[in-house]
Write a protein that holds these residues in place. Structure first.
Motif, PDB file in Angstrom:
ATOM      1  N   VAL A  45      -2.939  -6.737  -2.074  1.00 40.28           N
ATOM      2  CA  VAL A  45      -3.138  -8.080  -1.516  1.00 40.28           C
ATOM      3  C   VAL A  45      -2.396  -9.084  -2.391  1.00 40.28           C
ATOM      4  O   VAL A  45      -2.678  -9.208  -3.587  1.00 40.28           O
ATOM      5  CB  VAL A  45      -4.627  -8.455  -1.458  1.00 40.28           C
ATOM      6  CG1 VAL A  45      -4.779  -9.840  -0.828  1.00 40.28           C
ATOM      7  CG2 VAL A  45      -5.432  -7.426  -0.677  1.00 40.28           C
ATOM      8  N   LYS A  83      -8.089  -1.122  -5.052  1.00 39.10           N
ATOM      9  CA  LYS A  83      -7.686  -2.411  -4.485  1.00 39.10           C
ATOM     10  C   LYS A  83      -7.039  -3.245  -5.588  1.00 39.10           C
ATOM     11  O   LYS A  83      -7.637  -3.456  -6.642  1.00 39.10           O
ATOM     12  CB  LYS A  83      -8.896  -3.139  -3.900  1.00 39.10           C
ATOM     13  CG  LYS A  83      -9.655  -2.323  -2.844  1.00 39.10           C
ATOM     14  CD  LYS A  83     -10.947  -2.989  -2.447  1.00 39.10           C
ATOM     15  CE  LYS A  83     -11.746  -2.108  -1.489  1.00 39.10           C
ATOM     16  NZ  LYS A  83     -12.315  -0.907  -2.164  1.00 39.10           N
ATOM     17  N   TYR A  91       1.711  -4.823   8.170  1.00 37.41           N
ATOM     18  CA  TYR A  91       1.284  -5.855   7.222  1.00 37.41           C
ATOM     19  C   TYR A  91       0.370  -6.862   7.921  1.00 37.41           C
ATOM     20  O   TYR A  91       0.591  -7.212   9.081  1.00 37.41           O
ATOM     21  CB  TYR A  91       2.482  -6.618   6.661  1.00 37.41           C
ATOM     22  CG  TYR A  91       3.385  -5.804   5.770  1.00 37.41           C
ATOM     23  CD1 TYR A  91       3.090  -5.631   4.422  1.00 37.41           C
ATOM     24  CD2 TYR A  91       4.541  -5.209   6.274  1.00 37.41           C
ATOM     25  CE1 TYR A  91       3.926  -4.887   3.600  1.00 37.41           C
ATOM     26  CE2 TYR A  91       5.378  -4.465   5.462  1.00 37.41           C
ATOM     27  CZ  TYR A  91       5.064  -4.302   4.130  1.00 37.41           C
ATOM     28  OH  TYR A  91       5.890  -3.554   3.320  1.00 37.41           O
ATOM     29  N   SER A  96     -12.296  -3.756   2.571  1.00 34.80           N
ATOM     30  CA  SER A  96     -11.416  -2.614   2.813  1.00 34.80           C
ATOM     31  C   SER A  96     -12.086  -1.362   2.283  1.00 34.80           C
ATOM     32  O   SER A  96     -12.820  -1.395   1.297  1.00 34.80           O
ATOM     33  CB  SER A  96     -10.072  -2.821   2.106  1.00 34.80           C
ATOM     34  OG  SER A  96      -9.328  -1.614   2.074  1.00 34.80           O
ATOM     35  N   LEU A 124      -5.100  -0.492  -1.529  1.00 38.85           N
ATOM     36  CA  LEU A 124      -4.849  -1.726  -0.797  1.00 38.85           C
ATOM     37  C   LEU A 124      -4.154  -2.700  -1.740  1.00 38.85           C
ATOM     38  O   LEU A 124      -4.572  -2.877  -2.888  1.00 38.85           O
ATOM     39  CB  LEU A 124      -6.162  -2.336  -0.312  1.00 38.85           C
ATOM     40  CG  LEU A 124      -6.092  -3.772   0.258  1.00 38.85           C
ATOM     41  CD1 LEU A 124      -5.400  -3.765   1.620  1.00 38.85           C
ATOM     42  CD2 LEU A 124      -7.480  -4.386   0.369  1.00 38.85           C
ATOM     43  N   PHE A 133      -8.604 -13.215   3.298  1.00 36.38           N
ATOM     44  CA  PHE A 133      -8.758 -12.467   2.063  1.00 36.38           C
ATOM     45  C   PHE A 133     -10.127 -11.798   1.943  1.00 36.38           C
ATOM     46  O   PHE A 133     -10.250 -10.720   1.355  1.00 36.38           O
ATOM     47  CB  PHE A 133      -8.544 -13.408   0.865  1.00 36.38           C
ATOM     48  CG  PHE A 133      -8.755 -12.777  -0.475  1.00 36.38           C
ATOM     49  CD1 PHE A 133      -8.029 -11.662  -0.866  1.00 36.38           C
ATOM     50  CD2 PHE A 133      -9.682 -13.305  -1.360  1.00 36.38           C
ATOM     51  CE1 PHE A 133      -8.218 -11.083  -2.110  1.00 36.38           C
ATOM     52  CE2 PHE A 133      -9.883 -12.729  -2.609  1.00 36.38           C
ATOM     53  CZ  PHE A 133      -9.154 -11.615  -2.988  1.00 36.38           C
ATOM     54  N   TYR A 182       1.676 -15.070   1.912  1.00 35.35           N
ATOM     55  CA  TYR A 182       0.601 -14.166   1.508  1.00 35.35           C
ATOM     56  C   TYR A 182       0.508 -13.028   2.516  1.00 35.35           C
ATOM     57  O   TYR A 182       0.757 -13.204   3.704  1.00 35.35           O
ATOM     58  CB  TYR A 182      -0.737 -14.886   1.319  1.00 35.35           C
ATOM     59  CG  TYR A 182      -1.362 -15.537   2.530  1.00 35.35           C
ATOM     60  CD1 TYR A 182      -2.101 -14.799   3.459  1.00 35.35           C
ATOM     61  CD2 TYR A 182      -1.260 -16.917   2.729  1.00 35.35           C
ATOM     62  CE1 TYR A 182      -2.708 -15.406   4.551  1.00 35.35           C
ATOM     63  CE2 TYR A 182      -1.873 -17.527   3.823  1.00 35.35           C
ATOM     64  CZ  TYR A 182      -2.591 -16.762   4.727  1.00 35.35           C
ATOM     65  OH  TYR A 182      -3.178 -17.364   5.814  1.00 35.35           O
ATOM     66  N   TYR A 183       0.145 -11.834   2.019  1.00 35.94           N
ATOM     67  CA  TYR A 183       0.246 -10.642   2.858  1.00 35.94           C
ATOM     68  C   TYR A 183      -0.495  -9.485   2.191  1.00 35.94           C
ATOM     69  O   TYR A 183      -0.818  -9.537   0.999  1.00 35.94           O
ATOM     70  CB  TYR A 183       1.712 -10.275   3.102  1.00 35.94           C
ATOM     71  CG  TYR A 183       2.563 -10.269   1.849  1.00 35.94           C
ATOM     72  CD1 TYR A 183       2.727  -9.111   1.090  1.00 35.94           C
ATOM     73  CD2 TYR A 183       3.189 -11.429   1.407  1.00 35.94           C
ATOM     74  CE1 TYR A 183       3.492  -9.106  -0.066  1.00 35.94           C
ATOM     75  CE2 TYR A 183       3.958 -11.438   0.254  1.00 35.94           C
ATOM     76  CZ  TYR A 183       4.108 -10.275  -0.479  1.00 35.94           C
ATOM     77  OH  TYR A 183       4.860 -10.274  -1.631  1.00 35.94           O
ATOM     78  N   ALA A 184      -0.764  -8.436   2.971  1.00 33.64           N
ATOM     79  CA  ALA A 184      -1.472  -7.268   2.453  1.00 33.64           C
ATOM     80  C   ALA A 184      -1.018  -6.016   3.195  1.00 33.64           C
ATOM     81  O   ALA A 184      -0.564  -6.090   4.344  1.00 33.64           O
ATOM     82  CB  ALA A 184      -2.980  -7.451   2.586  1.00 33.64           C
ATOM     83  N   TRP A 185      -1.158  -4.888   2.528  1.00 34.98           N
ATOM     84  CA  TRP A 185      -0.818  -3.605   3.142  1.00 34.98           C
ATOM     85  C   TRP A 185      -1.496  -2.478   2.362  1.00 34.98           C
ATOM     86  O   TRP A 185      -1.978  -2.687   1.258  1.00 34.98           O
ATOM     87  CB  TRP A 185       0.698  -3.405   3.163  1.00 34.98           C
ATOM     88  CG  TRP A 185       1.339  -3.048   1.857  1.00 34.98           C
ATOM     89  CD1 TRP A 185       1.760  -1.808   1.447  1.00 34.98           C
ATOM     90  CD2 TRP A 185       1.659  -3.934   0.767  1.00 34.98           C
ATOM     91  NE1 TRP A 185       2.314  -1.855   0.190  1.00 34.98           N
ATOM     92  CE2 TRP A 185       2.264  -3.155  -0.244  1.00 34.98           C
ATOM     93  CE3 TRP A 185       1.484  -5.298   0.554  1.00 34.98           C
ATOM     94  CZ2 TRP A 185       2.699  -3.704  -1.457  1.00 34.98           C
ATOM     95  CZ3 TRP A 185       1.909  -5.843  -0.659  1.00 34.98           C
ATOM     96  CH2 TRP A 185       2.511  -5.053  -1.636  1.00 34.98           C
ATOM     97  N   THR A 186      -1.550  -1.299   2.942  1.00 36.23           N
ATOM     98  CA  THR A 186      -2.081  -0.138   2.243  1.00 36.23           C
ATOM     99  C   THR A 186      -0.962   0.846   1.967  1.00 36.23           C
ATOM    100  O   THR A 186       0.020   0.942   2.722  1.00 36.23           O
ATOM    101  CB  THR A 186      -3.184   0.556   3.059  1.00 36.23           C
ATOM    102  OG1 THR A 186      -2.662   0.963   4.333  1.00 36.23           O
ATOM    103  CG2 THR A 186      -4.370  -0.371   3.273  1.00 36.23           C
ATOM    104  N   VAL A 216      -5.081  -6.911  -6.423  1.00 36.09           N
ATOM    105  CA  VAL A 216      -4.853  -8.278  -5.959  1.00 36.09           C
ATOM    106  C   VAL A 216      -3.878  -8.958  -6.915  1.00 36.09           C
ATOM    107  O   VAL A 216      -3.978  -8.795  -8.144  1.00 36.09           O
ATOM    108  CB  VAL A 216      -6.172  -9.072  -5.874  1.00 36.09           C
ATOM    109  CG1 VAL A 216      -5.911 -10.517  -5.447  1.00 36.09           C
ATOM    110  CG2 VAL A 216      -7.135  -8.392  -4.899  1.00 36.09           C
TER     111      VAL A 216
END
Length: 557
Positions: free
Chosen positions: A278, A316, A250, A311, A276, A307, A267-271, A318
């Motif tokens: 977000v 994607k 992450y 990618s 993706l 942000f 706040y965080y993101a991953w695939t 969000v």
């Protein structure tokens, strides 16, 4: 196998211990148990199991890639009463479904109790299909949210076998009394949701996206040291719910906040597969006032710079509680201020955000975001601007089915729908399908018109026209067939009408053709005489333009 304990910088006298039990909803029956499980932080090779007991216990987990054939076991742990334990299962294989079971014994007893079998999914590989779910604005802390209604939505979610679920905020509350809400209040509010989420999130990890009513704003964080709703909200959220923090899987907020907060996990993101994900926090950097408007609202430069990174993911998604944090609507408010750059029809982004690249909407368009999901307005709404879908997520707990429609539908310019439920997203290599799955209380389905679990609205993104048409034909061909022993007929019911005649074929278990009947266009039901058939297992096929669906039917005489 690792266990992580969260540290609280909170006086013991401020903590109210509340008896904890998990609830299973069976119409009006609630059955108490001694634990609840909520999964979190899934990766390609690990999962976090957050478990909370209301009794002192010893416990361990068994798990495996095969159902009911457990090849691995955790060490045995002893819980601390009313404190959730976070157990990390590690060294897992990617793109794999795992099955697991809890074994526990209450202090003073000798026999271990076994839970039902649960499951989870590790990170999907690119090219693999999967489902995820979204809900928003549970509001169980005020009169908008009805607990029995929410439990039905969670039941429907459990049937989807999704890889994970995200909530878009206004989960825990309650910032209606921000200056008098104390640590014990926020403890109880956060703890209370575990009994509900534990009915579904033992099989699908749960992600938190912060809403305005969580009270975790920059403004409140600046008030009275640690004696404020934002500090208490952050501490207790992290205590009860394992949200992601930056690591090798992450990305997210690396800021170490003082007074025991550490990384705020906001706040965080991953695939996952071809996508993706977000999750934004649209409140923590807003410190001018308690309800920031216009240019006072901001993601903050640190979150914005994180942000804006592009990618290569095919899709994607969000998520935030609402674009710009306050107000109502989707694409209309998205045109203004930091989100869209306009101020009274004039572009003033470069004036108020010097050194920033683009407004948030334009940044999402540039980076080819597929869907932006938001909550806050308590209804289902779908709009599109510059090729980007804005998806408003309905409440999962509104027993009137109309709170958001009555209050906020006029803030939207395209599709709006009343109703309660969740969003189901099916991600495939050929495209994305987004469904609004409605939920109803049993008493509201007695007219036969409303059906719990029905699809109120569906659309696709990224699919070719031929793929869409094929999917529609598949939906047309869904059906059920049952044997009525009293009249000795087969009762056939299709899920949808068709513009074409469809052929029903009946075949025995050896594959021999038995009989057929035409289901005329515009009709969804018919009867087939079965008086000349022997008892046994048969297969019915519904054929429509070379597409067929099959279902078994048992005839008993």
């Amino acid at each position: 196998m690792n266990i992580n304990y969260k540290l609280l910088n909170v006086k013991l006298s401020q903590i109210i211990f509340i008896s904890r039990f998990i609830l299973y909803f069976n119409y009006n029956i609630l059955i108490a148990q001694t634990y609840d499980i909520i999964l979190g932080r899934p990766t390609d090779k690990s999962i976090t199991i957050s478990i909370l007991f209301d009794k002192e216990c010893e416990f361990y987990f068994e798990y495996s890639k095969q159902s009911n054939k457990y090849t691995h076991s955790s060490q045995t742990f002893t819980n601390k009463l009313n404190t959730p334990d976070e157990i990390d299962l590690i060294n897992l294989e990617a793109n794999t479904r795992y099955y697991y079971k809890l074994n526990y014994r209450i202090k003073g007893t000798q026999t271990y109790n076994k839970s039902a079998e649960f499951y989870f999914q590790t990170q999907r590989s690119p090219g693999k299909s999967f489902k995820f779910l979204v809900e928003a604005d549970e509001h169980l802390y005020d009169k908008k949210g009805v607990k029995s209604m929410y439990l039905i939505t969670l039941q429907n979610q459990a049937k989807d076998s999704a890889d994970f679920m995200l909530s878009l905020g206004d989960i825990f509350g309650d910032d209606h009394t921000p200056t008098t809400t104390k640590s014990a209040d926020m403890d109880a509010l956060h703890k209370d949701y575990r009994q509900f989420l534990g009915t579904a999130c033992q099989n699908m990890p749960f992600y938190v996206c912060l809403g305005n009513h969580e009270g975790e704003t920059g403004y409140y964080l600046k008030q009275n040291g640690t004696d404020n709703i934002a500090y208490y909200g952050t501490i207790w959220r992290k205590f009860y719910y394992p949200n992601p923090y930056p690591n090798e899987f992450y990305t997210g907020n690396k800021t170490l906040e003082p007074n025991g907060i550490g990384t705020p996990e906001n706040y965080y993101a991953w695939t996952w597969g071809d996508a993706l994900f977000v999750v934004l926090d649209v409140y923590r950097d807003c410190d001018i006032n308690d309800k920031p408007q216009n240019w006072d609202w901001t993601l903050g430069k640190t979150q914005y710079d994180w942000f804006k990174n592009a990618s290569s993911a095919k899709y994607k998604f969000v998520f935030s509680h609402h674009n710009r944090g306050q107000g109502r609507g989707g694409i209309v408010p998205a045109k203004g201020f930091e989100w869209g750059g306009l101020d009274n029809t004039k572009d003033k982004f470069s004036t108020f955000r010097k050194g920033w690249d683009l407004p948030i909407h334009q940044l999402m368009v540039k980076n080819e975001v597929t869907v932006f999901f938001q909550g806050h307005d308590h209804l289902y709404a779908k709009e599109e601007m510059d090729g980007l879908v804005y998806q408003e997520v309905p409440m999962p707990s509104d027993s009137t089915y109309e709170i958001g429609m009555l209050a906020n539908a006029d803030a939207y310019t395209d599709v709006t729908k009343g109703g309660t439920g969740h969003i189901r997203v099916n991600v495939e290599p050929k495209g994305v399908t987004v469904d609004f799955v409605r939920a109803y209380l049993p008493k509201d389905t007695l007219d036969g018109i409303r059906k719990n679990g029905e699809i109120a609205y569906s659309y696709t993104v990224g699919k070719s026209q031929s793929d869409v048409e094929y999917d529609e034909k598949i939906k047309e061909n869904n059906f059920s067939i049952t044997h009525n022993k009293t009249s000795d007929i087969l009762e056939f019911q299709a899920s949808n009408t068709s513009l074409n005649n469809r052929l029903i074929e009946l075949i025995d278990i050896q594959g021999n053709f038995i009989k057929s009947k035409i289901l005329e266009k515009g009709y969804i039901s018919t009867d087939i005489n079965s008086s000349d058939l022997n008892s046994g297992i048969y297969v019915a096929r519904l054929i429509n333009d070379k597409i067929s669906n099959s279902s078994k039917v048992i005839i008993i005489k």
